[in-house]
Design a protein around this motif. Structure first.
Motif, PDB file in Angstrom:
ATOM      1  N   SER A  63       0.836  -1.186   0.000  1.00 55.34           N
ATOM      2  CA  SER A  63       0.000   0.000   0.000  1.00 55.34           C
ATOM      3  C   SER A  63       0.884   1.255   0.000  1.00 55.34           C
ATOM      4  CB  SER A  63      -0.929  -0.025   1.206  1.00 55.34           C
ATOM      5  OG  SER A  63      -0.160  -0.197   2.365  1.00 55.34           O
ATOM      6  N   TRP A  64       0.264   2.382  -0.135  1.00 56.03           N
ATOM      7  CA  TRP A  64       0.945   3.675  -0.200  1.00 56.03           C
ATOM      8  C   TRP A  64       1.730   3.941   1.084  1.00 56.03           C
ATOM      9  CZ3 TRP A  64       2.727   7.728  -2.667  1.00 56.03           C
ATOM     10  CH2 TRP A  64       2.743   8.996  -2.082  1.00 56.03           C
ATOM     11  N   ASP A  65       3.021   4.100   0.944  1.00 59.26           N
ATOM     12  CA  ASP A  65       3.864   4.454   2.079  1.00 59.26           C
ATOM     13  C   ASP A  65       4.991   5.326   1.531  1.00 59.26           C
ATOM     14  OD1 ASP A  65       5.806   4.698   4.008  1.00 59.26           O
ATOM     15  OD2 ASP A  65       5.533   2.665   4.781  1.00 59.26           O
ATOM     16  N   PRO A  66       4.792   6.641   1.534  1.00 58.11           N
ATOM     17  CA  PRO A  66       5.761   7.514   0.863  1.00 58.11           C
ATOM     18  C   PRO A  66       7.163   7.445   1.472  1.00 58.11           C
ATOM     19  CG  PRO A  66       4.163   8.810   2.103  1.00 58.11           C
ATOM     20  CD  PRO A  66       3.667   7.398   2.110  1.00 58.11           C
ATOM     21  N   ALA A  67       7.270   7.199   2.778  1.00 57.32           N
ATOM     22  CA  ALA A  67       8.597   7.148   3.404  1.00 57.32           C
ATOM     23  C   ALA A  67       9.383   5.972   2.836  1.00 57.32           C
ATOM     24  CB  ALA A  67       8.453   7.039   4.920  1.00 57.32           C
ATOM     25  N   ARG A  68       8.707   4.819   2.751  1.00 56.73           N
ATOM     26  CA  ARG A  68       9.371   3.623   2.260  1.00 56.73           C
ATOM     27  C   ARG A  68       9.635   3.729   0.747  1.00 56.73           C
ATOM     28  NH1 ARG A  68       9.449  -2.108   3.866  1.00 56.73           N
ATOM     29  NH2 ARG A  68       8.403  -1.544   5.776  1.00 56.73           N
ATOM     30  N   GLN A  69       8.646   4.230   0.018  1.00 55.97           N
ATOM     31  CA  GLN A  69       8.837   4.357  -1.434  1.00 55.97           C
ATOM     32  C   GLN A  69       9.969   5.310  -1.783  1.00 55.97           C
ATOM     33  OE1 GLN A  69       5.372   5.362  -3.743  1.00 55.97           O
ATOM     34  NE2 GLN A  69       4.481   3.347  -3.453  1.00 55.97           N
ATOM     35  N   ALA A  70      10.041   6.429  -1.044  1.00 55.94           N
ATOM     36  CA  ALA A  70      11.100   7.402  -1.316  1.00 55.94           C
ATOM     37  C   ALA A  70      12.463   6.788  -1.036  1.00 55.94           C
ATOM     38  CB  ALA A  70      10.892   8.656  -0.463  1.00 55.94           C
ATOM     39  N   ALA A  71      12.540   6.016   0.041  1.00 60.51           N
ATOM     40  CA  ALA A  71      13.810   5.361   0.373  1.00 60.51           C
ATOM     41  C   ALA A  71      14.192   4.373  -0.726  1.00 60.51           C
ATOM     42  CB  ALA A  71      13.686   4.644   1.722  1.00 60.51           C
ATOM     43  N   ALA A  72      13.193   3.673  -1.261  1.00 60.56           N
ATOM     44  CA  ALA A  72      13.447   2.696  -2.318  1.00 60.56           C
ATOM     45  C   ALA A  72      13.910   3.386  -3.603  1.00 60.56           C
ATOM     46  CB  ALA A  72      12.183   1.870  -2.578  1.00 60.56           C
ATOM     47  N   VAL A  73      13.271   4.483  -3.953  1.00 60.01           N
ATOM     48  CA  VAL A  73      13.655   5.210  -5.171  1.00 60.01           C
ATOM     49  C   VAL A  73      15.071   5.778  -5.013  1.00 60.01           C
ATOM     50  CG1 VAL A  73      13.147   7.220  -6.633  1.00 60.01           C
ATOM     51  CG2 VAL A  73      11.277   5.752  -5.846  1.00 60.01           C
ATOM     52  N   ALA A  74      15.355   6.345  -3.842  1.00 62.67           N
ATOM     53  CA  ALA A  74      16.698   6.896  -3.604  1.00 62.67           C
ATOM     54  C   ALA A  74      17.747   5.787  -3.715  1.00 62.67           C
ATOM     55  CB  ALA A  74      16.762   7.563  -2.225  1.00 62.67           C
ATOM     56  N   ALA A  75      17.434   4.616  -3.172  1.00 67.18           N
ATOM     57  CA  ALA A  75      18.384   3.494  -3.234  1.00 67.18           C
ATOM     58  C   ALA A  75      18.581   3.040  -4.680  1.00 67.18           C
ATOM     59  CB  ALA A  75      17.876   2.341  -2.365  1.00 67.18           C
ATOM     60  N   ALA A  76      17.492   3.000  -5.452  1.00 65.12           N
ATOM     61  CA  ALA A  76      17.589   2.595  -6.861  1.00 65.12           C
ATOM     62  C   ALA A  76      18.441   3.591  -7.634  1.00 65.12           C
ATOM     63  CB  ALA A  76      16.193   2.481  -7.475  1.00 65.12           C
ATOM     64  N   MET A  77      18.276   4.872  -7.344  1.00 68.63           N
ATOM     65  CA  MET A  77      19.065   5.898  -8.037  1.00 68.63           C
ATOM     66  C   MET A  77      20.557   5.721  -7.754  1.00 68.63           C
ATOM     67  SD  MET A  77      16.772   9.341  -7.588  1.00 68.63           S
ATOM     68  CE  MET A  77      18.049  10.398  -8.281  1.00 68.63           C
ATOM     69  N   GLN A  78      20.861   5.383  -6.510  1.00 69.69           N
ATOM     70  CA  GLN A  78      22.273   5.203  -6.155  1.00 69.69           C
ATOM     71  C   GLN A  78      22.842   3.953  -6.800  1.00 69.69           C
ATOM     72  OE1 GLN A  78      21.733   5.630  -1.866  1.00 69.69           O
ATOM     73  NE2 GLN A  78      22.994   7.473  -1.962  1.00 69.69           N
ATOM     74  N   LYS A  79      22.055   2.885  -6.744  1.00 66.75           N
ATOM     75  CA  LYS A  79      22.508   1.613  -7.289  1.00 66.75           C
ATOM     76  C   LYS A  79      22.721   1.712  -8.799  1.00 66.75           C
ATOM     77  CE  LYS A  79      22.884  -3.006  -7.361  1.00 66.75           C
ATOM     78  NZ  LYS A  79      21.725  -3.850  -7.661  1.00 66.75           N
ATOM     79  N   LEU A  80      21.786   2.374  -9.479  1.00 73.96           N
ATOM     80  CA  LEU A  80      21.819   2.415 -10.944  1.00 73.96           C
ATOM     81  C   LEU A  80      22.518   3.672 -11.481  1.00 73.96           C
ATOM     82  CD1 LEU A  80      18.167   1.158 -11.375  1.00 73.96           C
ATOM     83  CD2 LEU A  80      20.239  -0.177 -11.768  1.00 73.96           C
ATOM     84  N   GLU A  81      23.113   4.433 -10.578  1.00 77.27           N
ATOM     85  CA  GLU A  81      23.841   5.652 -10.956  1.00 77.27           C
ATOM     86  C   GLU A  81      22.997   6.614 -11.785  1.00 77.27           C
ATOM     87  OE1 GLU A  81      27.543   4.254 -12.551  1.00 77.27           O
ATOM     88  OE2 GLU A  81      28.326   3.906 -10.529  1.00 77.27           O
TER      89      GLU A  81
END
Lengths: 278, 321
Positions: free
Chosen positions: B66-84
């Motif tokens: 379900s919608w959880d902006p704190a968790r989603q934002a953390a996931a997107v930030a991690a993906a950005m770092q991982k995928l440069e």
């Protein structure tokens, strides 16, 4: 995780619920902004003429009002308004105190700061002052409209944050808030305290101060801190205004005339053939 | 190649239209468009994202359905770092307002919301400040750059590409004491104002809550959203979420129709970027009449019913054609 800023060590202590109310400070971060009705004149290419009326950011009025409301149920709690601004921003702290804050902290700066720096300064000032239980901000400021300081402040202090909050209930060792995500959609969020809450317009009706409130607010203490006192490491990231220009308004109004039916027909024609939206 | 991340949003399982203008704005030489889909139907979106030049789709699973902006934002930030991925563009939408600042805060990255123009090479944007009275050019510095775009500023143009889908499962979330317990919707299915192409708004001239039906009737025939001025909201005629203006929603439609609205500075702060403004007011001296594209001096209670009829007829003739 790589961090490019926010390198300061952080601490926070969870108040044991109900046990230690003396440490339950409620902080309200406020901003000194131009009156929305004021005429804005660009000066020096990146700034504005500041000889206009400044006041407490409208969303912050809701934040102060809510902090004062919560305090009524917690007799030992103290509501502290915190502002990063020029010395003239004291008037905004006085306004917050007239609306219910007990005291103020003015972090003095000689120039506008971006939200990355602002959130570092607010976090450092709050940490040096006491232990936060709830930290309120407005959901955005009406001058720079950045919509982010509450999130950065929360990150700097490793706290949960909710924004555009329209209802706050104390719930055990935390709060239960309602956040209006969009028209007709409300998220009900539970946060453990300490936490950061970005006040939305629907939160309450601001406590507009009475004359005695204003008189009383003049006697409330304001502590002034210099940025140097906070020893903030300068962040690696930033947002800098390079140019500010007046927004151009160049519409040439054309009249639609005739009977109501004529006007309706012309509007439909404009929507269909000129705007091409229907 | 420079990877530009696009934070994709969905509406009823379909990619929001405003994302295509965002993709169009992001395209350029030596750029690789990467669509970031957080907890959404990435496979279903593949074809439509490819049509707008997306070369990679990251199917991010934040670990929460379900919608959880704190968790989603953390996931997107991690993906950005991982995928440069250094740059991320999202919409200044309800979920963009939750996610983009959280992502920026996590990455310690600069963020400008409500950009009307983005220079991805120079890391420079334009946005309005001081209630729309000024336009600021802002330079961003940092190692990541987050941009919230205003909807509809760049028209969507197709440019087909082939996209690969990459799965990214996020499992590094640390509980921060934030939990979305429930999401309530009032069932109004409100078409979000900030992304609407056509808005018809009512103000003091509507006189009472029931009269907003006149606006909804017109809106229905032209697929418009209904907005309101502060006066209408303060009088309790319509909910705050419908308020357009300084302390309400800032909108950027193709057409803004202001009905019975005088046009205060604060109202203009929320709608002045509309491509076309049409005003209907009994007072020819109302501020809005001097700062619009078309105005009609007249009684809205006479004009709106006629407008509804004319719009219904136009809709029927279009359907027949």
């Amino acid at each position: 995780m790589k961090r490019v800023c926010c390198g300061r060590p952080v601490f926070f202590v969870k108040p044991e619920s109900g046990m230690n109310r003396k440490i339950m400070n409620i902080y309200v971060c406020v901003k000194h902004v131009p009156d929305s009705a004021a005429t804005i004149t660009v000066e020096g290419g990146t700034g504005i003429n500041e000889k206009i009326t400044f006041l407490l950011n409208p969303y912050d009025e809701h934040a102060v009002t809510e902090a004062a409301r919560i305090k009524t149920g917690l007799p030992d709690a103290e509501v502290v308004a915190v502002c990063l601004g020029k010395p003239t921003a004291e008037t905004t702290l006085r306004a917050a105190m007239a609306m219910g804050a007990d005291r103020g902290i003015l972090i003095e700066t000689d120039r506008p700061q971006d939200s990355i720096f602002t959130a570092l300064a607010l976090a450092a000032a709050i940490q040096s002052d006491g232990r936060p239980w709830i930290i309120f901000t407005g959901k955005e400021s009406i001058d720079s409209e950045g919509m982010q300081t509450q999130f950065r402040l929360a990150e700097n202090l490793s706290l949960p944050v909710a924004t555009n909050v329209i209802k706050v209930d104390i719930d055990g060792d935390g709060v239960r808030v309602e956040s209006e995500r969009e028209a007709g959609t409300i998220d009900v969020i539970r946060m453990t305290a300490p936490c950061v809450i970005g006040a939305g317009k629907g939160l309450n009706t601001p406590n507009y101060p009475t004359f005695p409130d204003i008189v009383k607010s003049r006697k409330k203490p304001v502590r002034r801190i210099g940025l140097a006192d906070l020893a903030i490491e300068s962040p690696a990231a930033g947002m800098q205004i390079q140019e500010l220009v007046p927004a151009v308004e160049q519409r040439t109004p054309r009249a639609l005339t005739g009977s109501a039916a004529d006007i309706a027909a012309q509007i439909v024609d404009i929507l269909k053939n000129e705007a091409k939206v229907i | 190649m420079n990877s530009i991340g696009l934070l994709i949003e969905f509406n009823d399982g379909r990619v929001k239209e405003a994302n295509f203008g965002m993709a169009t704005a992001a395209r350029g030489e030596n750029r690789n468009l990467v669509a970031l889909v957080a907890d959404g139907p990435a496979e279903d979106a593949q074809a439509v994202l490819e049509a707008y030049g997306v070369a990679r789709i990251v199917n991010i699973r934040s670990g929460n359905r379900s919608w959880d902006p704190a968790r989603q934002a953390a996931a997107v930030a991690a993906a950005m770092q991982k995928l440069e991925i250094d740059s991320l563009i999202g919409l200044t939408s309800p979920s963009g307002r939750e996610l983009l600042p959280r992502i920026a805060a996590r990455l310690g990255a600069p963020l400008i919301m409500d950009c009307i123009d983005i220079d991805l090479e120079a890391h420079r944007v334009r946005t309005s400040q001081y209630s729309g009275k000024t336009i600021a050019t802002i330079a961003l510095t940092g190692s990541h750059f987050i941009y919230g775009m205003r909807a509809n500023v760049v028209p969507a143009l197709k440019e087909p590409a082939e996209a690969e889908i990459i799965d990214f499962s996020f499992d590094g979330y640390q509980d921060t004491g934030y939990e979305v317990i429930e999401t309530r919707t009032d069932g109004s299915g409100a078409h979000y104002l900030a992304e609407a192409d056509i808005i018809i708004s009512g103000g003091r001239g509507l006189k009472r809550a029931e009269n907003f039906k006149l606006l909804f009737d017109c809106a229905r025939h032209m697929n418009a959203s209904v907005g309101a001025s502060r006066v209408a909201v303060d009088n309790g005629w319509v909910p705050y979420a419908m308020q357009v203006g300084q302390t309400g929603v800032k909108v950027n439609p193709k057409v803004y129709m202001a009905v019975g609205i005088s046009g205060s500075v604060q109202h203009f702060a929320g709608m002045k970027t509309a491509r076309m403004i049409i005003a209907i007011n009994t007072d020819e001296n109302a501020a809005i009449m001097a700062n619009c594209d078309y105005f009609a001096v007249g009684d809205l209670f006479e004009i709106l019913p006629e407008l509804e009829k004319a719009l219904a007829a136009a809709k029927r003739s279009k359907e027949v054609a």
